[in-house]
Motif scaffolding. Structure first.
Motif, PDB file in Angstrom:
ATOM      1  N   THR A  88       0.851  -1.182   0.000  1.00 51.65           N
ATOM      2  CA  THR A  88       0.000   0.000   0.000  1.00 51.65           C
ATOM      3  C   THR A  88       0.889   1.235   0.000  1.00 51.65           C
ATOM      4  N   PRO A  89       0.368   2.372  -0.469  1.00 48.13           N
ATOM      5  CA  PRO A  89       1.164   3.605  -0.387  1.00 48.13           C
ATOM      6  C   PRO A  89       1.601   3.911   1.048  1.00 48.13           C
ATOM      7  N   PHE A  90       0.772   3.578   2.028  1.00 48.25           N
ATOM      8  CA  PHE A  90       1.138   3.785   3.424  1.00 48.25           C
ATOM      9  C   PHE A  90       2.362   2.948   3.795  1.00 48.25           C
ATOM     10  N   GLN A  91       2.387   1.689   3.385  1.00 48.55           N
ATOM     11  CA  GLN A  91       3.539   0.839   3.663  1.00 48.55           C
ATOM     12  C   GLN A  91       4.794   1.377   2.984  1.00 48.55           C
ATOM     13  N   ARG A  92       4.639   1.869   1.765  1.00 52.37           N
ATOM     14  CA  ARG A  92       5.802   2.403   1.054  1.00 52.37           C
ATOM     15  C   ARG A  92       6.396   3.614   1.761  1.00 52.37           C
ATOM     16  N   VAL A  93       5.535   4.508   2.217  1.00 51.96           N
ATOM     17  CA  VAL A  93       6.050   5.706   2.876  1.00 51.96           C
ATOM     18  C   VAL A  93       6.635   5.365   4.243  1.00 51.96           C
ATOM     19  N   CYS A  94       6.104   4.347   4.907  1.00 51.69           N
ATOM     20  CA  CYS A  94       6.657   3.934   6.201  1.00 51.69           C
ATOM     21  C   CYS A  94       8.029   3.287   6.045  1.00 51.69           C
ATOM     22  N   ASN A  95       8.306   2.728   4.874  1.00 48.49           N
ATOM     23  CA  ASN A  95       9.610   2.107   4.621  1.00 48.49           C
ATOM     24  C   ASN A  95      10.684   3.116   4.239  1.00 48.49           C
ATOM     25  N   THR A  96      10.321   4.380   4.148  1.00 51.42           N
ATOM     26  CA  THR A  96      11.296   5.430   3.830  1.00 51.42           C
ATOM     27  C   THR A  96      11.469   6.336   5.041  1.00 51.42           C
ATOM     28  N   LYS A  97      12.322   7.302   4.907  1.00 48.91           N
ATOM     29  CA  LYS A  97      12.503   8.298   5.965  1.00 48.91           C
ATOM     30  C   LYS A  97      11.867   9.622   5.568  1.00 48.91           C
ATOM     31  N   ALA A  98      10.837   9.549   4.730  1.00 46.82           N
ATOM     32  CA  ALA A  98      10.192  10.758   4.214  1.00 46.82           C
ATOM     33  C   ALA A  98       9.344  11.452   5.269  1.00 46.82           C
ATOM     34  N   ILE A  99       8.848  10.701   6.259  1.00 45.18           N
ATOM     35  CA  ILE A  99       8.026  11.306   7.302  1.00 45.18           C
ATOM     36  C   ILE A  99       8.588  10.924   8.672  1.00 45.18           C
TER      37      ILE A  99
END
Length: 147
Positions: A88-99
């Protein structure tokens, strides 16, 4: 505090991940009907808020990692696609340091407190209301033209 985002030079379709969702989400659900009253606008905004939750938290997406063109001979080519694991887009963003971790925790709490089945029912209910409003407005406009 605003960050300016630009497309890459000579690549006008750089927002491809966002733009492809306009067709698969907005046009697929709403079609090309015209929604121009304030009530329709409020309904659409509420619908978009609910769709944002559903598609960012519960709908996995596969991303193309690499595309290889293989010649088969006689001028014929086969394109071989390699995709990553669906997330999911949520999982993708959680796997980065973007937030930040605080924001991740807020989003995780929102996700945990959301029932995807109930959210889907709400989305379809809002769609029915919105399309009925558009249909009623069309009937009124046609009656004005006829009379």
């Amino acid at each position: 505090g605003l960050e300016l985002m630009r497309s890459r030079p000579y690549d006008k379709n750089d927002n491809r991940f966002v733009e492809q969702k306009n067709d698969t989400l907005v046009r697929a659900y709403l079609g090309k009907d015209r929604f121009d009253t304030s009530i329709q606008c409020q309904k659409m905004n509420h619908l978009y808020d609910r769709m944002w939750l559903y598609y960012n938290f519960f709908q996995p997406v596969m991303r193309l990692e690499e595309k290889e063109v293989l010649p088969l001979g006689n001028g014929v080519y086969k394109v071989k696609h390699k995709y990553d694991l669906s997330q999911t887009p949520f999982q993708r963003v959680c796997n980065t340091k973007a937030i930040s971790q605080e924001r991740k925790d807020e989003l995780m709490a929102l996700r945990e407190g959301t029932n995807p089945r109930e959210l889907r029912r709400e989305i379809y209910g809002l769609l029915d209301e919105l399309l009925n409003l558009a249909y009623q407005d069309t009937l009124v406009a046609n009656q004005r033209l006829a009379g």
